[in-house]
Scaffold this motif. Structure first.
Motif, mmCIF file in Angstrom:
data_model
loop_
_atom_site.group_PDB
_atom_site.id
_atom_site.type_symbol
_atom_site.label_atom_id
_atom_site.label_comp_id
_atom_site.label_asym_id
_atom_site.label_seq_id
_atom_site.Cartn_x
_atom_site.Cartn_y
_atom_site.Cartn_z
ATOM 1 N N LEU A 219 36.278 26.988 42.941
ATOM 2 C CA LEU A 219 36.908 27.319 41.657
ATOM 3 C C LEU A 219 35.953 27.173 40.470
ATOM 4 C CD1 LEU A 219 40.457 25.713 42.119
ATOM 5 C CD2 LEU A 219 39.794 28.106 42.407
ATOM 6 N N ASP A 220 34.681 26.887 40.739
ATOM 7 C CA ASP A 220 33.717 26.721 39.643
ATOM 8 C C ASP A 220 33.654 27.946 38.737
ATOM 9 O OD1 ASP A 220 33.076 24.208 40.490
ATOM 10 O OD2 ASP A 220 30.973 24.619 40.926
ATOM 11 N N PRO A 263 37.488 36.989 40.230
ATOM 12 C CA PRO A 263 37.828 38.296 39.681
ATOM 13 C C PRO A 263 38.995 38.287 38.705
ATOM 14 C CG PRO A 263 38.654 38.108 41.916
ATOM 15 C CD PRO A 263 37.860 36.862 41.647
ATOM 16 N N SER A 264 39.801 37.202 38.708
ATOM 17 C CA SER A 264 40.994 37.213 37.852
ATOM 18 C C SER A 264 41.514 35.800 37.620
ATOM 19 C CB SER A 264 42.107 38.052 38.515
ATOM 20 O OG SER A 264 43.305 38.011 37.751
ATOM 21 N N ALA A 265 42.108 35.612 36.441
ATOM 22 C CA ALA A 265 42.889 34.406 36.146
ATOM 23 C C ALA A 265 44.078 34.835 35.305
ATOM 24 C CB ALA A 265 42.057 33.362 35.411
ATOM 25 N N SER A 266 45.263 34.346 35.659
ATOM 26 C CA SER A 266 46.477 34.667 34.901
ATOM 27 C C SER A 266 47.574 33.718 35.320
ATOM 28 C CB SER A 266 46.930 36.115 35.159
ATOM 29 O OG SER A 266 47.261 36.306 36.524
ATOM 30 N N ARG A 269 46.885 30.489 36.979
ATOM 31 C CA ARG A 269 46.311 30.552 38.319
ATOM 32 C C ARG A 269 44.980 31.281 38.239
ATOM 33 N NH1 ARG A 269 50.867 33.163 38.702
ATOM 34 N NH2 ARG A 269 49.803 35.007 39.541
ATOM 35 N N GLY A 270 43.998 30.772 38.980
ATOM 36 C CA GLY A 270 42.693 31.418 39.042
ATOM 37 C C GLY A 270 42.372 31.822 40.463
ATOM 38 N N LEU A 271 41.913 33.063 40.643
ATOM 39 C CA LEU A 271 41.543 33.561 41.965
ATOM 40 C C LEU A 271 40.032 33.477 42.136
ATOM 41 C CD1 LEU A 271 42.655 34.965 44.551
ATOM 42 C CD2 LEU A 271 41.978 37.135 43.482
ATOM 43 N N ALA A 272 39.599 32.995 43.290
ATOM 44 C CA ALA A 272 38.174 32.870 43.575
ATOM 45 C C ALA A 272 37.877 33.434 44.953
ATOM 46 C CB ALA A 272 37.734 31.409 43.503
ATOM 47 N N THR A 273 36.731 34.098 45.069
ATOM 48 C CA THR A 273 36.265 34.614 46.349
ATOM 49 C C THR A 273 34.884 34.039 46.633
ATOM 50 O OG1 THR A 273 35.212 36.558 45.361
ATOM 51 C CG2 THR A 273 37.536 36.760 45.976
ATOM 52 N N GLY A 274 34.542 33.914 47.903
ATOM 53 C CA GLY A 274 33.241 33.356 48.255
ATOM 54 C C GLY A 274 32.704 33.928 49.549
ATOM 55 N N VAL A 287 35.612 33.665 52.058
ATOM 56 C CA VAL A 287 36.666 32.741 51.617
ATOM 57 C C VAL A 287 37.394 33.341 50.414
ATOM 58 C CG1 VAL A 287 37.179 30.351 50.950
ATOM 59 C CG2 VAL A 287 35.100 30.861 52.257
ATOM 60 N N VAL A 288 38.701 33.143 50.351
ATOM 61 C CA VAL A 288 39.493 33.501 49.170
ATOM 62 C C VAL A 288 40.450 32.344 48.892
ATOM 63 C CG1 VAL A 288 41.124 35.104 48.123
ATOM 64 C CG2 VAL A 288 39.362 35.973 49.658
ATOM 65 N N GLN A 289 40.557 31.974 47.627
ATOM 66 C CA GLN A 289 41.481 30.908 47.247
ATOM 67 C C GLN A 289 42.086 31.208 45.881
ATOM 68 O OE1 GLN A 289 40.723 26.595 45.580
ATOM 69 N NE2 GLN A 289 40.649 26.438 47.811
#
Length: 306
Positions: A219-220, A263-266, A269-274, A287-289
């Protein structure tokens, strides 16, 4: 870095290295209390709630203990339901949903105080050969040329909490606790990471160690985009769900590049990919969280916590 900070960064702490890695391996060695029921514990030195990577890694261990060794996990999907209590054991109940010719499916529910705190579904597959392609690894500096965690956090005492650190993390991009001083930045992060010692050769253990580590910096990018960081600003956060796909074999005690972005926060909630890459450029996992991130704005006359 100040001279005092440099001295603090290079002084031994006993919280990392092979002993911390051995403790992590022991943490993932669950106790079987029934055919499909396992029990795990948290480290003696723990934050106020169970680290999400720990419960995900332990749940994957529980699932794997009910699957033949020749079937490797290729994906997992999980939800964090309630905060885990590090003071009491976690019970993992495994549901053997399906055993097919090529694929095996398991569902795990982690329980504390009579309530579900986490669920995980995992799919395992017999090894097969087929078409191959993969994204290319970004060009980044060698991990051995980058500051250690203790060196990178030496001027930020709140970031150098005295908890065991079995995973060696080296930031390629500017750490978010530093970049926040310049305000909002890029919604991305790159770190090298590996177990800070030697692991046994069990491939399933390496998958579970990666699952544990994947929750550490994911989530950095969300935080960096908004110029805030845990402990330094009024940020309330928690992992909501976590999915992983394992593409190719790897060792978790060898350097892995963790290339992440948001790619997005709303809606708080924040979306993170790795993506995880080996040093020779192989893409080994995705990874997706989505995480809960509530940034509490300072009231009038109140500055951000430093």
């Amino acid at each position: 870095m100040t001279e005092a900070a440099r001295a603090a960064a290079t002084s031994p702490s006993g919280l990392s290295g092979q002993s911390a890695v051995d403790d992590l391996v022991a943490l993932l060695d669950l106790e079987r209390i029934e055919e499909n029921i396992f029990r795990g514990v948290s480290p003696a030195e723990s934050p106020v709630r169970v680290f999400g990577g720990q419960v995900a890694g332990q749940a994957l261990v529980a699932a794997s203990r009910t699957v033949p060794a020749e079937r490797r996990v290729h994906s997992l999907h999980s939800y964090f339901i309630r905060p885990g209590d590090p003071r009491v054991p976690i019970v993992y109940e495994v549901d053997r949903i399906r055993d097919g010719r090529s694929f095996t499916t398991r569902r795990v529910v982690a329980v504390q105080h009579g309530k579900a705190i986490f669920t995980l579904s995992a799919s395992f597959q017999l090894e097969e050969q087929g078409n191959e392609h993969a994204a290319a690894m970004p060009s980044v500096p060698d991990p051995e040329t980058l500051p250690t965690w203790r060196e990178a956090t030496a001027d930020f005492p709140l970031m150098n909490a005295k908890f065991p650190r079995p995973i060696d993390v080296r930031y390629v991009t500017e750490p978010p606790w530093e970049s926040r001083e310049d305000g909002p930045g890029e919604a991305a992060s790159q770190v090298w990471m590996k177990a800070d010692g030697k692991l046994p050769d069990d491939p399933m253990l390496h998958l579970c160690i990666m699952t544990y580590a994947s929750d550490m910096t994911l989530l950095d990018g969300v935080l960096a985009k908004h110029g805030v960081y845990w402990g330094l600003d009024k940020v309330l956060g928690a992992s909501l769900d976590h999915a992983m796909w394992f593409h190719r074999p790897f060792r978790a005690d060898e350097w892995l590049l963790y290339d992440t972005a948001s790619p997005s926060a709303s809606g708080n909630r924040g979306l993170a990919t790795g993506q995880f890459f080996t040093q020779d450029g192989a893409l080994v996992a995705t990874v997706v969280q989505e995480g809960l991130i509530r940034v509490i704005k300072p009231s009038a006359g109140e500055g951000a916590q430093a």
